[in-house]
Design a protein around this motif. Structure first.
Motif, short mmCIF file in Angstrom:
data_model
loop_
_atom_site.label_atom_id
_atom_site.label_comp_id
_atom_site.label_asym_id
_atom_site.label_seq_id
_atom_site.Cartn_x
_atom_site.Cartn_y
_atom_site.Cartn_z
N LEU A 2 38.94 88.48 -33.08
CA LEU A 2 37.65 89.05 -33.45
C LEU A 2 37.17 90.06 -32.42
CD1 LEU A 2 35.58 85.96 -34.62
CD2 LEU A 2 36.45 87.79 -36.03
N ASP A 3 36.50 91.07 -32.88
CA ASP A 3 35.88 92.04 -31.99
C ASP A 3 34.44 91.60 -31.75
OD1 ASP A 3 34.82 94.17 -30.66
OD2 ASP A 3 35.68 95.68 -32.01
N PHE A 4 34.21 90.87 -30.66
CA PHE A 4 32.91 90.28 -30.40
C PHE A 4 31.84 91.32 -30.11
CE2 PHE A 4 35.94 86.90 -29.34
CZ PHE A 4 35.52 85.97 -30.27
N ILE A 5 32.22 92.50 -29.68
CA ILE A 5 31.25 93.54 -29.41
C ILE A 5 30.54 93.94 -30.71
CG2 ILE A 5 30.95 95.93 -28.65
CD1 ILE A 5 33.29 95.41 -26.69
N HIS A 6 31.29 94.06 -31.79
CA HIS A 6 30.70 94.44 -33.07
C HIS A 6 29.84 93.33 -33.66
CE1 HIS A 6 33.78 97.62 -32.79
NE2 HIS A 6 32.79 98.32 -33.29
N LEU A 7 30.06 92.10 -33.24
CA LEU A 7 29.24 90.99 -33.71
C LEU A 7 27.93 90.87 -32.93
CD1 LEU A 7 31.95 88.22 -34.16
CD2 LEU A 7 30.86 89.60 -35.93
N GLU A 8 27.82 91.63 -31.83
CA GLU A 8 26.63 91.63 -30.99
C GLU A 8 26.27 90.24 -30.48
OE1 GLU A 8 23.43 93.89 -32.67
OE2 GLU A 8 24.77 95.49 -33.30
N ILE A 9 27.27 89.52 -29.99
CA ILE A 9 27.05 88.21 -29.39
C ILE A 9 27.69 88.18 -28.01
CG2 ILE A 9 26.90 86.97 -31.59
CD1 ILE A 9 29.79 86.06 -31.14
N GLU A 10 27.18 87.31 -27.17
CA GLU A 10 27.75 87.14 -25.85
C GLU A 10 28.79 86.04 -25.91
OE1 GLU A 10 26.23 85.67 -21.51
OE2 GLU A 10 24.83 86.77 -22.77
N VAL A 11 29.93 86.28 -25.29
CA VAL A 11 31.03 85.33 -25.34
C VAL A 11 31.42 84.94 -23.92
CG1 VAL A 11 33.37 84.93 -26.16
CG2 VAL A 11 31.87 86.49 -27.41
N GLU A 12 31.58 83.65 -23.71
CA GLU A 12 32.00 83.14 -22.40
C GLU A 12 33.12 82.12 -22.62
OE1 GLU A 12 30.09 80.27 -19.02
OE2 GLU A 12 28.79 81.75 -19.96
N PRO A 13 34.30 82.37 -22.06
CA PRO A 13 35.39 81.41 -22.25
C PRO A 13 35.13 80.12 -21.48
CG PRO A 13 36.07 83.14 -20.76
CD PRO A 13 34.71 83.51 -21.26
N VAL A 14 35.53 79.01 -22.08
CA VAL A 14 35.37 77.70 -21.46
C VAL A 14 36.69 76.96 -21.62
CG1 VAL A 14 34.16 75.48 -21.58
CG2 VAL A 14 32.92 77.61 -22.02
N GLU A 15 37.15 76.36 -20.53
CA GLU A 15 38.35 75.54 -20.59
C GLU A 15 37.95 74.09 -20.41
OE1 GLU A 15 41.59 76.76 -18.14
OE2 GLU A 15 41.16 78.88 -18.46
N THR A 16 38.68 73.20 -21.05
CA THR A 16 38.40 71.78 -20.93
C THR A 16 39.71 71.00 -20.95
OG1 THR A 16 37.06 69.96 -21.80
CG2 THR A 16 38.13 71.37 -23.42
N THR A 17 39.64 69.78 -20.50
CA THR A 17 40.81 68.92 -20.56
C THR A 17 40.77 68.12 -21.86
OG1 THR A 17 39.69 67.08 -19.46
CG2 THR A 17 40.83 68.68 -18.05
N TYR A 18 41.89 67.57 -22.24
CA TYR A 18 41.93 66.74 -23.44
C TYR A 18 40.99 65.55 -23.30
CZ TYR A 18 43.62 64.23 -27.49
OH TYR A 18 43.69 63.59 -28.69
N ALA A 19 40.89 65.00 -22.11
CA ALA A 19 40.02 63.84 -21.87
C ALA A 19 38.55 64.17 -22.09
CB ALA A 19 40.23 63.31 -20.46
N ASP A 20 38.17 65.43 -21.86
CA ASP A 20 36.76 65.84 -21.98
C ASP A 20 36.45 66.58 -23.27
OD1 ASP A 20 36.20 64.76 -19.47
OD2 ASP A 20 36.67 66.65 -18.45
N ILE A 21 37.42 66.72 -24.16
CA ILE A 21 37.23 67.56 -25.33
C ILE A 21 36.10 67.09 -26.24
CG2 ILE A 21 38.99 66.47 -26.80
CD1 ILE A 21 38.26 70.22 -26.62
N GLU A 22 35.94 65.79 -26.42
CA GLU A 22 34.90 65.30 -27.32
C GLU A 22 33.51 65.68 -26.81
OE1 GLU A 22 33.48 61.16 -29.41
OE2 GLU A 22 35.54 61.39 -28.77
#
Length: 71
Positions: A2-22
């Motif tokens: 997706l081209d997030f610029i055209h959606l006019e939203i702010e995007v921040e990547p987040v990483e998580t472990t399988y243990a913390d996914i829920e």
């Protein structure tokens, strides 16, 4: 991807472990999840019982958190 610029939203990547996914899923909304196979899931709201997602039919669906956890 997706081209997030055209959606006019702010995007921040987040990483998580399988243990913390829920916990991450329940607290991340609103969020965009990049799933295997280049699929995208739009999470609108989350709780311990139900997640509200935007489906490919452009309708809001309620699913159990374990459905997303196993995706």
């Amino acid at each position: 991807m997706l081209d997030f610029i055209h959606l006019e939203i702010e995007v921040e990547p987040v990483e998580t472990t399988y243990a913390d996914i829920e916990q991450t899923i329940q607290q991340a909304a609103p969020a965009i999840f990049m799933l295997p196979g280049e699929q995208i899931l739009l999470l609108l709201a989350g709780s311990t019982r139900k997640l509200k997602i935007l489906g490919p039919d452009e309708k809001v669906h309620k699913i159990a958190p374990d459905v997303l956890r196993t995706a």
